[in-house]
Design a protein around this motif. Structure first.
Motif, PDB file in Angstrom:
ATOM      1  N   LYS A 221       0.766  -1.211  -0.033  1.00 23.75           N
ATOM      2  CA  LYS A 221       0.143   0.061  -0.011  1.00 23.75           C
ATOM      3  C   LYS A 221       0.868   1.356   0.059  1.00 23.75           C
ATOM      4  N   ILE A 222       1.662   1.236   0.736  1.00 22.45           N
ATOM      5  CA  ILE A 222       2.672   2.668   0.899  1.00 22.45           C
ATOM      6  C   ILE A 222       3.268   2.675  -0.162  1.00 22.45           C
ATOM      7  N   LYS A 223       3.836   1.784  -1.058  1.00 24.35           N
ATOM      8  CA  LYS A 223       4.558   2.046  -2.130  1.00 24.35           C
ATOM      9  C   LYS A 223       3.661   2.569  -3.326  1.00 24.35           C
ATOM     10  N   GLY A 224       2.553   1.716  -3.280  1.00 21.49           N
ATOM     11  CA  GLY A 224       1.476   2.338  -4.289  1.00 21.49           C
ATOM     12  C   GLY A 224       1.235   3.772  -4.318  1.00 21.49           C
ATOM     13  N   PHE A 225       0.813   4.164  -2.931  1.00 23.42           N
ATOM     14  CA  PHE A 225       0.280   5.551  -2.635  1.00 23.42           C
ATOM     15  C   PHE A 225       1.480   6.369  -3.068  1.00 23.42           C
ATOM     16  N   GLY A 226       2.731   6.000  -2.715  1.00 20.26           N
ATOM     17  CA  GLY A 226       3.735   7.052  -2.991  1.00 20.26           C
ATOM     18  C   GLY A 226       3.775   7.219  -4.533  1.00 20.26           C
ATOM     19  N   TYR A 227       3.932   6.140  -5.120  1.00 22.32           N
ATOM     20  CA  TYR A 227       3.967   6.129  -6.725  1.00 22.32           C
ATOM     21  C   TYR A 227       2.796   6.870  -7.388  1.00 22.32           C
ATOM     22  N   ALA A 228       1.766   6.770  -6.808  1.00 22.96           N
ATOM     23  CA  ALA A 228       0.505   7.415  -7.308  1.00 22.96           C
ATOM     24  C   ALA A 228       0.776   8.998  -7.229  1.00 22.96           C
ATOM     25  N   ILE A 229       1.151   9.364  -5.917  1.00 25.57           N
ATOM     26  CA  ILE A 229       1.077  10.911  -5.815  1.00 25.57           C
ATOM     27  C   ILE A 229       2.336  11.162  -6.599  1.00 25.57           C
ATOM     28  N   LEU A 230       3.282  10.510  -6.872  1.00 23.96           N
ATOM     29  CA  LEU A 230       4.408  10.946  -7.652  1.00 23.96           C
ATOM     30  C   LEU A 230       4.043  11.254  -9.130  1.00 23.96           C
ATOM     31  N   MET A 231       3.302  10.336  -9.484  1.00 22.37           N
ATOM     32  CA  MET A 231       2.632  10.337 -10.799  1.00 22.37           C
ATOM     33  C   MET A 231       1.917  11.605 -10.999  1.00 22.37           C
ATOM     34  N   TRP A 232       1.052  11.882 -10.036  1.00 29.38           N
ATOM     35  CA  TRP A 232       0.374  13.171 -10.196  1.00 29.38           C
ATOM     36  C   TRP A 232       1.221  14.329 -10.336  1.00 29.38           C
ATOM     37  N   LEU A 233       2.291  14.358  -9.377  1.00 27.93           N
ATOM     38  CA  LEU A 233       3.247  15.262  -9.239  1.00 27.93           C
ATOM     39  C   LEU A 233       3.917  15.504 -10.601  1.00 27.93           C
ATOM     40  N   PHE A 234       4.303  14.447 -11.092  1.00 27.69           N
ATOM     41  CA  PHE A 234       5.304  14.501 -12.463  1.00 27.69           C
ATOM     42  C   PHE A 234       4.367  15.151 -13.586  1.00 27.69           C
ATOM     43  N   PHE A 235       2.913  14.674 -13.704  1.00 25.46           N
ATOM     44  CA  PHE A 235       2.096  15.303 -14.652  1.00 25.46           C
ATOM     45  C   PHE A 235       1.659  16.639 -14.470  1.00 25.46           C
ATOM     46  N   ALA A 236       1.626  17.061 -13.240  1.00 27.78           N
ATOM     47  CA  ALA A 236       0.865  18.457 -12.870  1.00 27.78           C
ATOM     48  C   ALA A 236       2.125  19.388 -12.893  1.00 27.78           C
ATOM     49  N   VAL A 237       3.413  18.774 -12.437  1.00 34.12           N
ATOM     50  CA  VAL A 237       4.181  19.925 -12.185  1.00 34.12           C
ATOM     51  C   VAL A 237       5.728  19.924 -12.795  1.00 34.12           C
ATOM     52  N   ILE A 238       6.004  18.497 -12.551  1.00 29.51           N
ATOM     53  CA  ILE A 238       7.724  17.984 -12.890  1.00 29.51           C
ATOM     54  C   ILE A 238       7.758  18.156 -14.572  1.00 29.51           C
ATOM     55  N   TYR A 239       6.576  17.521 -15.309  1.00 31.02           N
ATOM     56  CA  TYR A 239       6.699  17.299 -16.591  1.00 31.02           C
ATOM     57  C   TYR A 239       6.961  18.679 -17.349  1.00 31.02           C
ATOM     58  N   ASP A 240       6.220  19.678 -17.080  1.00 30.23           N
ATOM     59  CA  ASP A 240       6.411  20.987 -17.525  1.00 30.23           C
ATOM     60  C   ASP A 240       7.877  21.584 -17.330  1.00 30.23           C
ATOM     61  N   GLY A 241       8.178  21.376 -16.038  1.00 28.69           N
ATOM     62  CA  GLY A 241       9.589  21.680 -15.933  1.00 28.69           C
ATOM     63  C   GLY A 241      10.667  21.210 -16.756  1.00 28.69           C
ATOM     64  N   ILE A 242      10.557  19.841 -16.834  1.00 27.91           N
ATOM     65  CA  ILE A 242      11.540  18.967 -17.917  1.00 27.91           C
ATOM     66  C   ILE A 242      11.406  19.571 -19.307  1.00 27.91           C
ATOM     67  N   ILE A 243      10.069  19.794 -19.678  1.00 23.92           N
ATOM     68  CA  ILE A 243      10.064  20.323 -21.038  1.00 23.92           C
ATOM     69  C   ILE A 243      10.659  21.652 -21.290  1.00 23.92           C
ATOM     70  N   LEU A 244      10.344  22.453 -20.054  1.00 30.49           N
ATOM     71  CA  LEU A 244      11.025  23.975 -20.131  1.00 30.49           C
ATOM     72  C   LEU A 244      12.725  23.922 -20.320  1.00 30.49           C
ATOM     73  N   LEU A 245      12.957  23.074 -19.341  1.00 32.62           N
ATOM     74  CA  LEU A 245      14.503  22.836 -19.384  1.00 32.62           C
ATOM     75  C   LEU A 245      15.220  22.538 -20.581  1.00 32.62           C
ATOM     76  N   SER A 246      14.506  21.423 -21.065  1.00 32.35           N
ATOM     77  CA  SER A 246      15.029  20.778 -22.373  1.00 32.35           C
ATOM     78  C   SER A 246      14.994  21.768 -23.718  1.00 32.35           C
ATOM     79  N   MET A 247      13.822  22.614 -23.598  1.00 39.34           N
ATOM     80  CA  MET A 247      13.950  23.628 -24.672  1.00 39.34           C
ATOM     81  C   MET A 247      14.664  24.772 -24.350  1.00 39.34           C
ATOM     82  N   MET A 248      15.225  25.023 -23.298  1.00 39.00           N
ATOM     83  CA  MET A 248      16.134  26.022 -23.022  1.00 39.00           C
ATOM     84  C   MET A 248      17.468  25.571 -23.483  1.00 39.00           C
ATOM     85  N   ILE A 249      17.861  24.062 -23.050  1.00 36.80           N
ATOM     86  CA  ILE A 249      19.002  23.741 -23.462  1.00 36.80           C
ATOM     87  C   ILE A 249      19.311  23.372 -24.904  1.00 36.80           C
TER      88      ILE A 249
END
Lengths: 260, 232
Positions: free
Chosen positions: A152-180
């Protein structure tokens, strides 16, 4: 499937959390409309809330429901029904009850404000549709995560991480790679990158409809230039549909091979 | 009725069941015993289709159970832990399971037997563990299934309900049904079981009547017999 859906839906609709979620949207809708006094501004503000909040609630509800009803799911698995029936039924139960909270919670204040007398009705409907899509997508993704993780703990962690990835981290990575890689032509890369994130897609979908180029952003503007407004709308809707189907298929396939 | 052929299951490197082989043809109460982690629950879960075996087959009435889910119409299952959707009422869960199974059910005499009438409109989330277990028993015995699987059926039951459950199990046996039961309570097994399967490290160590097991180990009762097997 309809039977399982019927009971899990009626279970969830009576849960305290559904009421809290509904009440949140009711309050948000009324406050936005009567403070703003402007339907189109309220729609834009709501869009910003919905594209972040519906995925989060879908993720958390999906994973919590799955782990909480594990013993009951085992009892259902011992009944003469297909596994896919059980999981699709529960999936629809969660997604549709959450979507109903969204639609009722925002629909009531907007109707009270006089939605039908304004030209915003189509925009508002599209907003609800994209919220519904995001709910279905993230509930399916979180159930997939739960199927792959019996811990359960792992699953919950991965799920929150997945949300964070799509909501925040993803845009950051795209922006960063576009700058580079700014010396290279990046239009196609950025376009494809926006296909791969349902949250970006839903934002583009709503903004294309609202037709506010100032808010479209880089990928949105690309979308508009590449497809035009109306084709852009259908393409983004089609891609969202694909985003619902893919985790759904994964869910059915994984559940048929899993040990419970 | 039930044929188990060369059944093997492992989780990763851990072998839970190794080449299990047996047949159950006639009705009666069969106890599946063994220390913790010996593979009892895994075996029952394979029989019920919840766990997919690594190799080997289980046939029910001559048909491979992996091929279709229809055979589960004939198997009643009482799970070890009774947990249901919190916001459904007792009445609704009884309807739901009857709805899903699509066969005739007769819950009323069981509801009366366990005194659940006053709980019918209560939400399942508000019930105590023992009451939930009674609901669980109603859900299992309300169908006329030729095979009944009971996984630790006595958990959380008070003595009065326990006596009722035992007579219920015996009644079903009289009808010629096959009843598979796991329990850690040896007195219960001694009282009910016609035959015992003793699992040890994933294999069947002993299969036969309780008397035969006692004779084999030269012990006075079942509890001691099993203790002798585990700590010779």
């Amino acid at each position: 499937m309809i039977k399982i859906f019927k009971y899990s839906f009626s279970d969830l609709m009576r849960s305290r959390w559904s009421f809290i979620y509904l009440a949140f949207y009711l309050v948000l809708g009324f406050v936005l409309l009567f403070l703003n006094n402007d339907l189109s501004k309220a729609v834009i503000t709501l869009m910003n809330v919905i594209v972040v909040l519906t995925p989060m609630i879908g993720t958390i509800f999906g994973i919590m429901y799955f782990y909480n009803s594990r013993e009951f799911t085992e009892l259902l698995l011992a009944q003469p029904v297909r596994r896919s029936t059980i999981f699709l039924g529960q999936y629809l139960g969660i997604s549709i009850s959450l979507t109903l909270s969204l639609v009722l919670g925002l629909g009531i204040p907007f109707l009270a404000y006089g939605l039908f007398q304004s030209g915003e009705i189509a925009n508002f409907l599209l907003l609800l549709i994209s919220g519904a899509f995001l709910t279905f997508i993230f509930v399916a993704l979180s159930i997939c995560i739960a199927l792959f993780n019996s811990n359960k703990i792992k699953g919950f962690g991965y799920a929150i991480l997945m949300w964070l990835f799509f909501a925040v981290i993803y845009d950051g990575i795209i922006l960063l790679s576009m700058m580079i890689f700014q010396d290279y032509p990046l239009d196609n890369f950025a376009l494809v990158a926006s296909f791969l994130n349902p949250i970006d897609l839903s934002r583009i979908l709503v903004l294309l409809k609202l037709d506010i180029s100032a808010l479209l952003g880089y990928t949105g503007a690309l979308f508009q230039r590449f497809f035009g407004t109306s084709l852009g709308l259908s393409v983004s809707l089609g891609l969202m549909l694909l985003w619902v189907i893919m985790p759904g298929v994964l869910m059915v396939r994984k559940s048929s091979k899993n040990d419970f | 009725m039930i044929q188990v052929k060369n059944l093997t299951k492992s989780y990763g490197k851990l072998k839970v069941l190794e080449d299990i082989h047996f047949e159950i043809e006639k009705g009666g109460i069969y106890a599946i015993l063994g220390p913790n982690g010996s593979g009892k629950t895994t075996f029952l879960k394979i029989l019920l289709g919840m766990v997919i075996p690594g190799s080997g087959e289980i046939h029910y009435n001559g048909e491979d159970i992996l091929k279709s889910h229809e055979y589960r119409k004939h198997i009643g299952y009482l799970p070890q832990i009774a947990r249901f959707p919190d916001n459904l009422t007792v009445k609704e869960i009884i309807h739901m399971i009857a709805d899903v199974r699509e066969i005739d059910s007769l819950p009323e005499p069981l509801i009366a037997l366990f005194g659940l009438d006053s709980f019918l409109d209560k939400k399942l989330g508000t019930l105590s563990g023992g009451t939930r277990q009674k609901v669980n028993i109603v859900l299992t015995f309300m169908f006329d299934s030729p095979v009944i699987v009971l996984d630790e059926p006595t958990a959380g039951l008070d003595p009065v309900s326990l006596i009722k459950l035992k007579s219920l199990i015996n009644e079903e046996k009289e009808k010629g049904k096959i009843i598979l039961i796991t329990s850690h309570i040896m007195s219960l097994v001694e009282e009910l079981a016609d035959e015992v399967f003793f699992l040890l490290e994933g294999s069947i160590y002993f299969q036969g009547t309780i008397d035969a097991l006692r004779r084999k180990t030269a012990a006075s009762n079942l509890e001691h017999a099993i203790a002798k097997i585990l700590e010779p």
